[in-house]
Design a protein around this motif. Structure first.
Motif, PDB file in Angstrom:
ATOM      1  N   GLU A 327      17.405   8.074   3.076  1.00  0.00           N
ATOM      2  CA  GLU A 327      17.089   6.829   2.399  1.00  0.00           C
ATOM      3  C   GLU A 327      15.603   6.469   2.494  1.00  0.00           C
ATOM      4  N   GLY A 328      15.059   5.965   1.403  1.00  0.00           N
ATOM      5  CA  GLY A 328      13.684   5.475   1.394  1.00  0.00           C
ATOM      6  C   GLY A 328      13.548   4.413   0.324  1.00  0.00           C
ATOM      7  N   HIS A 329      13.568   3.153   0.734  1.00  0.00           N
ATOM      8  CA  HIS A 329      13.546   2.048  -0.230  1.00  0.00           C
ATOM      9  C   HIS A 329      12.109   1.568  -0.391  1.00  0.00           C
ATOM     10  N   CYS A 330      11.592   1.624  -1.607  1.00  0.00           N
ATOM     11  CA  CYS A 330      10.208   1.218  -1.855  1.00  0.00           C
ATOM     12  C   CYS A 330      10.215  -0.093  -2.623  1.00  0.00           C
ATOM     13  N   LEU A 331       9.850  -1.148  -1.932  1.00  0.00           N
ATOM     14  CA  LEU A 331       9.916  -2.478  -2.528  1.00  0.00           C
ATOM     15  C   LEU A 331       8.512  -3.036  -2.664  1.00  0.00           C
ATOM     16  N   ALA A 332       8.185  -3.532  -3.839  1.00  0.00           N
ATOM     17  CA  ALA A 332       6.861  -4.145  -4.022  1.00  0.00           C
ATOM     18  C   ALA A 332       7.031  -5.573  -4.514  1.00  0.00           C
ATOM     19  N   PHE A 333       6.214  -6.462  -3.989  1.00  0.00           N
ATOM     20  CA  PHE A 333       6.215  -7.846  -4.458  1.00  0.00           C
ATOM     21  C   PHE A 333       5.064  -8.038  -5.426  1.00  0.00           C
ATOM     22  N   TYR A 334       5.404  -8.554  -6.577  1.00  0.00           N
ATOM     23  CA  TYR A 334       4.405  -8.658  -7.643  1.00  0.00           C
ATOM     24  C   TYR A 334       4.163 -10.101  -8.027  1.00  0.00           C
ATOM     25  N   ASP A 335       2.894 -10.461  -7.995  1.00  0.00           N
ATOM     26  CA  ASP A 335       2.483 -11.769  -8.482  1.00  0.00           C
ATOM     27  C   ASP A 335       1.193 -11.537  -9.257  1.00  0.00           C
ATOM     28  N   TYR A 336       1.178 -11.951 -10.498  1.00  0.00           N
ATOM     29  CA  TYR A 336       0.001 -11.657 -11.307  1.00  0.00           C
ATOM     30  C   TYR A 336      -1.269 -12.247 -10.692  1.00  0.00           C
ATOM     31  N   LYS A 337      -1.097 -13.316  -9.937  1.00  0.00           N
ATOM     32  CA  LYS A 337      -2.263 -13.925  -9.267  1.00  0.00           C
ATOM     33  C   LYS A 337      -2.965 -12.929  -8.346  1.00  0.00           C
ATOM     34  N   ASP A 338      -2.183 -12.069  -7.700  1.00  0.00           N
ATOM     35  CA  ASP A 338      -2.791 -11.059  -6.820  1.00  0.00           C
ATOM     36  C   ASP A 338      -3.685 -10.107  -7.615  1.00  0.00           C
ATOM     37  N   ILE A 339      -3.243  -9.803  -8.818  1.00  0.00           N
ATOM     38  CA  ILE A 339      -4.033  -8.905  -9.669  1.00  0.00           C
ATOM     39  C   ILE A 339      -5.360  -9.590 -10.018  1.00  0.00           C
ATOM     40  N   GLU A 340      -5.259 -10.865 -10.343  1.00  0.00           N
ATOM     41  CA  GLU A 340      -6.486 -11.606 -10.675  1.00  0.00           C
ATOM     42  C   GLU A 340      -7.440 -11.651  -9.490  1.00  0.00           C
ATOM     43  N   LYS A 341      -6.852 -11.771  -8.311  1.00  0.00           N
ATOM     44  CA  LYS A 341      -7.680 -11.774  -7.104  1.00  0.00           C
ATOM     45  C   LYS A 341      -8.435 -10.447  -6.980  1.00  0.00           C
ATOM     46  N   LEU A 342      -7.712  -9.359  -7.197  1.00  0.00           N
ATOM     47  CA  LEU A 342      -8.341  -8.039  -7.110  1.00  0.00           C
ATOM     48  C   LEU A 342      -9.436  -7.885  -8.165  1.00  0.00           C
ATOM     49  N   GLU A 343      -9.172  -8.432  -9.345  1.00  0.00           N
ATOM     50  CA  GLU A 343     -10.193  -8.363 -10.402  1.00  0.00           C
ATOM     51  C   GLU A 343     -11.443  -9.109  -9.969  1.00  0.00           C
ATOM     52  N   LYS A 344     -11.227 -10.240  -9.338  1.00  0.00           N
ATOM     53  CA  LYS A 344     -12.374 -11.034  -8.886  1.00  0.00           C
ATOM     54  C   LYS A 344     -13.199 -10.271  -7.855  1.00  0.00           C
ATOM     55  N   PHE A 345     -12.504  -9.612  -6.922  1.00  0.00           N
ATOM     56  CA  PHE A 345     -13.228  -8.851  -5.888  1.00  0.00           C
ATOM     57  C   PHE A 345     -14.174  -7.827  -6.502  1.00  0.00           C
ATOM     58  N   MET A 346     -13.783  -7.332  -7.684  1.00  0.00           N
ATOM     59  CA  MET A 346     -14.565  -6.244  -8.272  1.00  0.00           C
ATOM     60  C   MET A 346     -15.835  -6.735  -8.930  1.00  0.00           C
ATOM     61  N   GLN A 347     -15.926  -8.050  -9.092  1.00  0.00           N
ATOM     62  CA  GLN A 347     -17.000  -8.558  -9.939  1.00  0.00           C
ATOM     63  C   GLN A 347     -18.411  -8.205  -9.486  1.00  0.00           C
ATOM     64  N   GLY A 348     -18.597  -8.058  -8.177  1.00  0.00           N
ATOM     65  CA  GLY A 348     -19.939  -7.735  -7.719  1.00  0.00           C
ATOM     66  C   GLY A 348     -20.340  -6.267  -7.955  1.00  0.00           C
ATOM     67  N   LYS A 349     -19.373  -5.454  -8.316  1.00  0.00           N
ATOM     68  CA  LYS A 349     -19.629  -4.004  -8.382  1.00  0.00           C
ATOM     69  C   LYS A 349     -20.319  -3.596  -9.696  1.00  0.00           C
ATOM     70  N   PRO A 350     -20.899  -2.399  -9.718  1.00  0.00           N
ATOM     71  CA  PRO A 350     -21.510  -1.911 -10.956  1.00  0.00           C
ATOM     72  C   PRO A 350     -20.491  -1.904 -12.093  1.00  0.00           C
ATOM     73  N   VAL A 351     -20.954  -2.139 -13.309  1.00  0.00           N
ATOM     74  CA  VAL A 351     -20.047  -2.308 -14.443  1.00  0.00           C
ATOM     75  C   VAL A 351     -19.124  -1.102 -14.643  1.00  0.00           C
ATOM     76  N   ALA A 352     -19.690   0.094 -14.491  1.00  0.00           N
ATOM     77  CA  ALA A 352     -18.870   1.294 -14.711  1.00  0.00           C
ATOM     78  C   ALA A 352     -17.706   1.325 -13.727  1.00  0.00           C
ATOM     79  N   GLU A 353     -17.993   0.951 -12.503  1.00  0.00           N
ATOM     80  CA  GLU A 353     -16.962   0.949 -11.472  1.00  0.00           C
ATOM     81  C   GLU A 353     -15.913  -0.117 -11.772  1.00  0.00           C
ATOM     82  N   GLN A 354     -16.381  -1.283 -12.248  1.00  0.00           N
ATOM     83  CA  GLN A 354     -15.454  -2.345 -12.624  1.00  0.00           C
ATOM     84  C   GLN A 354     -14.508  -1.866 -13.712  1.00  0.00           C
ATOM     85  N   GLU A 355     -15.084  -1.167 -14.666  1.00  0.00           N
ATOM     86  CA  GLU A 355     -14.301  -0.678 -15.800  1.00  0.00           C
ATOM     87  C   GLU A 355     -13.163   0.216 -15.304  1.00  0.00           C
ATOM     88  N   VAL A 356     -13.506   1.143 -14.409  1.00  0.00           N
ATOM     89  CA  VAL A 356     -12.496   2.026 -13.842  1.00  0.00           C
ATOM     90  C   VAL A 356     -11.456   1.216 -13.076  1.00  0.00           C
TER      91      VAL A 356
END
Ligand code: ADP
Ligand code: MG
Length: 730
Positions: A327-356
């Protein structure tokens, strides 16, 4: 000697796994070879065995210094000669480096592990020129690609370095990342477009995939883990803070858990990791720093408390579950807000890296939002087709066994797209939803947006629904988020085409987890208000507690204390298991004194037709819980209390108060190692008897008064009360 005999001789294995043999033959034939195999598939052997068989030294490029040592140790273990494998990296001093080089010059070494940084040094290149190199293997080769999940710029220079040594050296690349993009990148960069490619299936049929909306995740976590008591699991979080917070909350709620992240010193990390491997704890709460090279076969669940930054990372991490095929149960909790948070973290990075980064995140969102089989989605992402009806692992994910509700959403999609158009592609999702719901605030008024044709047209549905529509429309590429003007929604060509020619668009709705969450919040609020929820039951319980105490020959405070009784009058536990969720009640207390209590509550619930709250209530982390957790663990290890005090910068008095807090909240501690050393036996007996027979309330003040002038120190009295409460009450 044939390959099988060599395998047996060097590694003691009887047969090759998957395509190992063909891969090894390809390397022996001097061909460039590309190996794509999931984690645990047995990649190391694909370069180790040919390295041992070929003339000269194989150079293995590996990103992690910590893993190099393990690899070298393990290969030395097989051969019993230290010089057969070495590593060369910044952790070696001059003398050690010289020793390695002399073994290399003497042609004694078959495998040399190097970090890419070491390889880029001029003098290293010059040295390698002078010895015979059999081949170069690039392990964790996805580090070459910026589409890989841990891109390392220095990996990009490997080809150049190899050329500097000898352009004829065969190259081998190995990775567990299989997206076609990453593959192409690696081959191009290493100049191995003609390589023999060996790609194993990435399907892990025994893993079950599930994504849940992140509604009160801590409660879901506790429930999930308690249903799997005694089983091993990993919980991944994105931040160190979250790691510590969750580990503490789990411990307070009776789950054996430890935190792990790169902020701890090496000794702590090693200790926590070992405790997990040795099953001294069930659960490790960790950042992605945990798991590289971990080979625990029976990890039964891998939970992502936060969605990770890429599906490659996700797959790697979930891949640590069920290695033994169980047995191996893979459970993920998803909240779109977390994605937005991750997007925000990327903002300081070079544009090409942000794009990726954004594109990788988009795939994560698409995975979380998809209504098709998760396995099919993942395998497709890795360039593999999967038959969701009959494939190996069919019906092993949430979408496959419990399809989400859907409805036709053509008109709603049209409404959204037209509004984006009308508003001249200047708004983010939140603002659009405000207009759809018809909220006329000052911002809306100042732009005259209440005059838009779609204003208020979406009132009949919730903001959650509209958010889902916008996300799904974005996943389908009718809209895209602009990168420059972070998050502003723009129409794509396909979006324009949809407006011209609307067609069916199925919206997938979330399962209704919210209803359940609302029940819980009512409970928690009632609890916060402080009063007794059910006075009648409370009185009955109080009476019963007195009777139980009498029958068992202990004082009532040792059975159940008031806060526990109040909590019972709120939660109506009717099984022993449920009783352990009550404040101040641990397993010991529940099984010792709980039988009649739950029977009484069950009868009461039945008679009065009470609708019980269906959900567990999480014991919150008490003040300074970090300290409490530390103390509990230290006592388990039998550390002297003075050491514990010193380590935490506390006085002895503080430590005793903390322990009292622990014991009063239902957790048992065993201080015998300390008490037997410090309090003589007669004194112990007398104090224990006092709490058993004479104490009315169990209070310390009362005890101090009683023994005033006698030869007992306050510390002795308090220690014995702790012992008494632990043994008799918990
Ligand atoms: P990867 O690098 O692909 O994640 P490893 O090389 O670390 O995987 O191997 C995973 C495990 O499989 C190791 O414990 C290894 O000893 C074992 N293994 C590799 N090849 C064989 C084989 N032919 N027979 C049995 N076990 C093997
Ligand atoms: Mg490996």
């Amino acid at each position: 000697m044939d390959l099988k005999s060599a395998l047996k001789k060097y590694f003691g294995f009887n047969s090759f796994k998957g395509e190992q043999e063909a891969i090894i033959q390809s390397v022996l034939d001097g061909k460039d070879t590309f190996v794509i195999m999931p984690t645990g598939g047995g990649k190391s052997l694909c370069y180790q065995l040919p390295a041992l068989l070929l003339e000269g030294t194989a150079i293995i490029i590996s990103p992690l210094i910590a893993l190099m040592k393990n690899q070298v140790d393990s290969i030395r273990g097989y051969s019993e000669q230290d010089h057969v494998a070495h590593f060369l990296n910044s952790s070696l001093n001059k003398a050690e480096q010289e020793r390695v080089k002399s073994d290399l010059s003497a042609a004694k070494t078959k495998l040399l592990y190097v970090a890419p940084e070491t390889l880029t040094k001029e003098e290293t290149i010059a040295f390698f020129k002078a010895i015979k190199i059999s081949f170069v293997a690039v392990d964790e080769a996805h580090c070459i690609s910026e589409w890989g999940h841990d891109f390392r710029p220095e990996y990009r220079r490997i080809k150049q370095m190899i050329k500097g040594i000898d352009s004829e050296i065969p190259i081998m690349a190995l990775t567990a990342t299989a997206t076609p993009k990453v593959q192409g990148d690696i081959q191009k960069n290493l100049g191995m477009n003609d390589a023999d490619v060996y790609k194993a299936s990435f399907n892990r049929p025994n893993l079950f995939y599930e994504v849940r909306p992140k509604v009160d995740p801590i409660k879901q976590l506790i429930r999930f883990i308690k249903e799997r008591e005694g089983k091993s699991g990993i919980i991944y979080c994105l931040s160190r803070k979250k790691v510590e917070e969750i580990a503490e909350t789990l411990v307070v709620n009776g789950i054996k858990a430890l935190p792990y992240h790169a902020g701890f010193d090496a000794a702590t990390r090693a200790r926590n990791q070992d405790m997990f491997l040795n099953e001294d704890v069930d659960v490790i709460v960790a950042t992605i720093a945990f798991g590289m090279g971990i080979d625990k076969p029976d990890v039964r669940f891998v939970i992502h408390n936060d969605m990770p930054k890429s599906l490659e990372g996700y797959y790697q991490e979930t891949g640590r579950g069920g290695r033994d095929g169980g047995e191996g149960h893979c459970l993920a909790f998803y909240d779109y807000k977390d994605i937005e948070k991750l997007e925000k973290f990327m903002q300081g990075k070079p544009v090409a890296e942000q794009e990726v980064g954004r594109q990788l995140l988009e795939e994560v969102v698409a995975y979380a939002e998809t209504a098709v089989s998760r396995r099919k989605f993942l395998l497709h992402y890795f360039g593999e087709e999967f038959d969701e009806e009959n494939g190996d692992g069919a019906k092993m994910d949430d979408n496959a066994i419990n399809p989400r509700p859907r409805e036709e959403g053509m008109n709603d999609v049209l409404l959204v797209l037209k509004m984006v158009d009308e508003i001249k592609q200047t708004a983010k999702a939140k603002y659009l939803i405000k207009i759809l719901l018809g909220k006329k605030d000052s911002e809306v008024q100042s732009y005259n947006h209440h005059n838009l044709s779609g204003f208020g047209k979406g009132k009949a549905k919730s903001d959650k629904y509209w958010m889902a529509v916008i996300r799904q429309v974005t996943v389908s590429k009718l809209l895209r988020k602009d990168i420059e003007s972070y998050g502003v929604l723009k129409l794509t060509d396909e979006g324009h085409a949809f407006i011209e020619n609307p067609r069916s668009f199925i919206i997938v709705l979330d399962h209704d987890y919210e209803a359940r969450a609302e029940d819980d919040s009512i409970i928690l609020n009632a609890k916060a208000s402080g009063g007794v929820a059910d006075e009648t039951l409370y009185k009955l319980l109080k009476e019963l507690t007195r009777e139980i105490a009498k029958e068992k020959g202990v004082p009532p405070f040792a059975v159940f204390q008031e806060p526990s009784l109040m909590d019972m009058a709120l939660q109506y536990p009717i099984t022993i298991e449920e009783l352990t969720n009550i404040q101040g009640v641990g397993h010991g207390k529940a099984s010792k004194y709980g039988e009649h209590i739950v029977a009484l509550i069950a009868e009461y619930v039945e008679e009065n037709e009470i609708e019980r709250p269906q959900d567990i209530v999480v014991k919150s982390v008490v003040n300074k819980s970090g300290t409490k957790v530390y103390i509990i663990q230290s006592i388990d290890r039998k550390r002297p209390l003075a050491d514990i005090a010193r380590a935490k910068g506390l006085t002895m008095e503080d430590v005793l108060s903390e322990i009292e807090g622990i014991v009063d909240s239902g957790t048992r501690v065993n201080l015998d190692y300390y008490i037997n050393e410090n309090i003589d036996e007669d004194k112990q007996d007398e104090l224990f008897d006092y709490f058993q027979e004479d104490s009315e309330t169990g209070s310390i003040e009362e005890a101090l008064k009683e023994f005033e002038g006698d030869d007992y120190t306050e510390e002795e009295i308090r220690l014995m009360r702790i012992k008494f409460m632990s043994e008799m009450a918990n």
